[in-house]
Design a protein around this motif. Structure first.
Motif, PDB file in Angstrom:
ATOM      1  N   TYR A 154      40.927  48.233  38.319  1.00  0.00           N
ATOM      2  CA  TYR A 154      41.608  48.212  39.617  1.00  0.00           C
ATOM      3  C   TYR A 154      40.647  48.563  40.746  1.00  0.00           C
ATOM      4  CZ  TYR A 154      46.343  47.686  37.701  1.00  0.00           C
ATOM      5  OH  TYR A 154      47.475  47.205  37.096  1.00  0.00           O
ATOM      6  N   GLN A 310      49.273  50.536  46.244  1.00  0.00           N
ATOM      7  CA  GLN A 310      49.657  49.366  47.029  1.00  0.00           C
ATOM      8  C   GLN A 310      48.517  48.364  47.116  1.00  0.00           C
ATOM      9  OE1 GLN A 310      52.921  49.052  48.228  1.00  0.00           O
ATOM     10  NE2 GLN A 310      52.214  46.926  48.348  1.00  0.00           N
ATOM     11  N   ARG A 313      48.437  46.592  43.769  1.00  0.00           N
ATOM     12  CA  ARG A 313      49.564  45.664  43.580  1.00  0.00           C
ATOM     13  C   ARG A 313      49.432  44.449  44.479  1.00  0.00           C
ATOM     14  NH1 ARG A 313      51.818  42.499  42.047  1.00  0.00           N
ATOM     15  NH2 ARG A 313      53.965  42.178  41.358  1.00  0.00           N
ATOM     16  N   ILE A 321      49.731  38.498  36.038  1.00  0.00           N
ATOM     17  CA  ILE A 321      49.682  39.950  35.935  1.00  0.00           C
ATOM     18  C   ILE A 321      49.522  40.429  34.489  1.00  0.00           C
ATOM     19  CG2 ILE A 321      52.144  40.506  35.651  1.00  0.00           C
ATOM     20  CD1 ILE A 321      51.695  42.505  38.029  1.00  0.00           C
TER      21      ILE A 321
END
Length: 459
Positions: A154, A310, A313, A321
């Motif tokens: 991420y 956020q 995402r 995903i």
């Protein structure tokens, strides 16, 4: 015993050490015939007779086979009772088979364990973790290694940067990027023992010594670092504590250079219910915690600030995903989540940590008393419910200093000596961990045995 590199502060009388080792090996052989039988039966189908090769590192000619465990004790197949101060190297920090966790897990097993769908326990577990660690948004995995890998991906996704920054001699599970260290010239190289690295670690990783703020700023100023992944205190190379002001500098510099700060509390949760993050008021962008939180079953989690969650995402397309390299089909399963809920709410409570820390204080005092009595050039450091001695006279400032004090043969002797007296400590270093069930009597057993061992070496 095999020839090994000996540190500058290592025990000097190797002949005496070898003779003591031989005595302990013979005692081990005589007292554990059933473990030997099971080990020999296992060797045709298990390399070295163990389900994971690192289990061969336990001291002695074969591993000890366990039949049952409860609280801070286990019994082996030869009927010997042991005080467990290893506790699965934190995996069983809540004690073996804690009743509240066992009841919740057993009830869930009867209703099903994995669905690829959420259960009510997911939100409860996330709220419990948020209250403890101060970041609001959580995801669940089966190990801290998986959680660290997920956060790293991420971080690369949202920053567009490639490299990860770690501390020299860090430990974050089996994450490829973290098996990097610094050579004598300060270059990033593979850590000794790294197996099958996919690429040279210098391509993915930057490394700085713990407590070295100038080196930290130089690494972050390159603009290449997506995330800094740290333990707030080193724990797998001996305990190395942060100096005053170090974590404030880490936070400020990560913010200044746009680097995501990830704190791995998997071991340092020993500092209290919310680890060092809560105890020291740290402000990470992400937190990783694993091993202990599931009550003994595979469970881990990573939490993020609302802003980071956020950003992550928003960077993902729903269609893709499930193929992004984060999470597996067993992650976030119902059994793990009910284990986390029960363990955090009923077992690893603030009151439990008070007892655990008190026992660690007693253990540390017992070790220090023997060191002082016999003039051993060693030191002992404590981090909440966790404590460890090392073969140097002063606490290490960074991982390299801690590593330089290592003495594998001496360590193996001390571990086998303890094991032969019914005490288990972590095989990879000299760490003892306290559970909610650990008693002062358990600690006293170690204190007596440790004094005997130090006396055998220095008396």
């Amino acid at each position: 015993m095999t020839d090994t590199a000996v540190s500058a502060t290592a025990y000097a009388d190797r002949d005496r050490l070898a003779a003591l080792w031989y005595q302990e090996v013979e005692r081990f052989r005589a007292e554990r015939p059933e473990s030997e039988r099971l080990w020999r039966a296992a060797t045709p189908h298990l390399p070295d007779g163990v389900p994971m090769l690192w289990m061969a590192k336990w001291p002695g000619p074969w591993p000890v086979y366990v039949t049952s465990a409860a609280g801070a004790h286990f019994t082996d197949v030869d009927g010997l009772d042991h005080v467990d101060l290893c506790l699965g190297d934190t995996g069983a920090m809540c004690g073996h088979a804690p009743p509240a966790s066992v009841a919740a897990l057993s009830a869930q097993l009867a209703k099903g364990s994995t669905f690829m769908l959420p259960t009510e326990d997911a939100a409860i577990a996330a709220e419990l973790l948020s209250d403890r660690f101060g970041v609001p948004s959580w995801q669940f995995t089966l190990s801290a290694t998986d959680a660290n890998r997920s956060v790293i991906r991420y971080a690369r996704q949202v920053t567009g940067r490639r490299k990860i920054l770690v501390h020299d001699y860090c430990y974050h599970g089996s994450v490829d990027e973290t098996f990097a260290t610094l050579d004598a010239d300060g270059a990033v190289v593979e850590r000794r023992g790294n197996i099958g690295a996919p690429v040279p670690p210098s391509e993915t990783t930057a490394v700085v010594p713990f407590n070295d703020i100038p080196a930290l700023e130089r690494a972050l100023a390159t603009g290449e670092i997506a995330a800094m992944l740290i333990e707030p205190a080193l724990t797998n190379i001996g305990i190395v504590l942060p100096e005053d002001g170090y974590h404030a500098a880490v936070r400020e510099l990560c913010t200044r250079y746009g680097t995501i700060l990830v704190i791995d509390e998997t071991h340092t949760i020993s500092a209290g219910p919310g680890g060092m993050t809560k105890a020291d008021g740290l402000q990470p962008d992400a937190v990783v915690v694993g091993k202990s939180i599931g009550g003994g079953i595979p469970a881990a989690a990573f939490g993020m600030t609302a802003e980071l969650a956020q950003r992550a995402r928003d960077s993902l397309e729903l269609e893709d995903i499930d193929v992004g390299g984060v999470g597996g089909t067993l992650a976030g399963n119902a059994l793990s989540l009910v284990g986390i809920r029960a363990t955090l709410s009923e077992v690893l409570t603030p009151a439990a940590f008070e007892n655990m820390t008190a026992r660690a204080v007693e253990w540390t005092a017992g070790v220090q008393a023997s060191i002082d009595e016999f003039g051993a050039p060693w030191q002992v450091t404590r981090l909440g419910a966790r404590a460890e001695y090392s073969f140097r006279a002063t606490p290490p400032r960074d991982g390299a200093e801690a590593a330089a004090a290592d003495d594998f043969e001496l360590q193996q002797y001390l571990h086998l000596h303890a094991l032969n007296r019914g005490i288990l400590i972590t095989p990879f270093h000299n760490m003892a961990l306290m559970s909610p069930a650990t008693t002062s009597g358990d600690v006293d057993r170690h204190t007596v045995a440790f004094r005997e061992a130090v006396e055998s070496l220095y008396g």
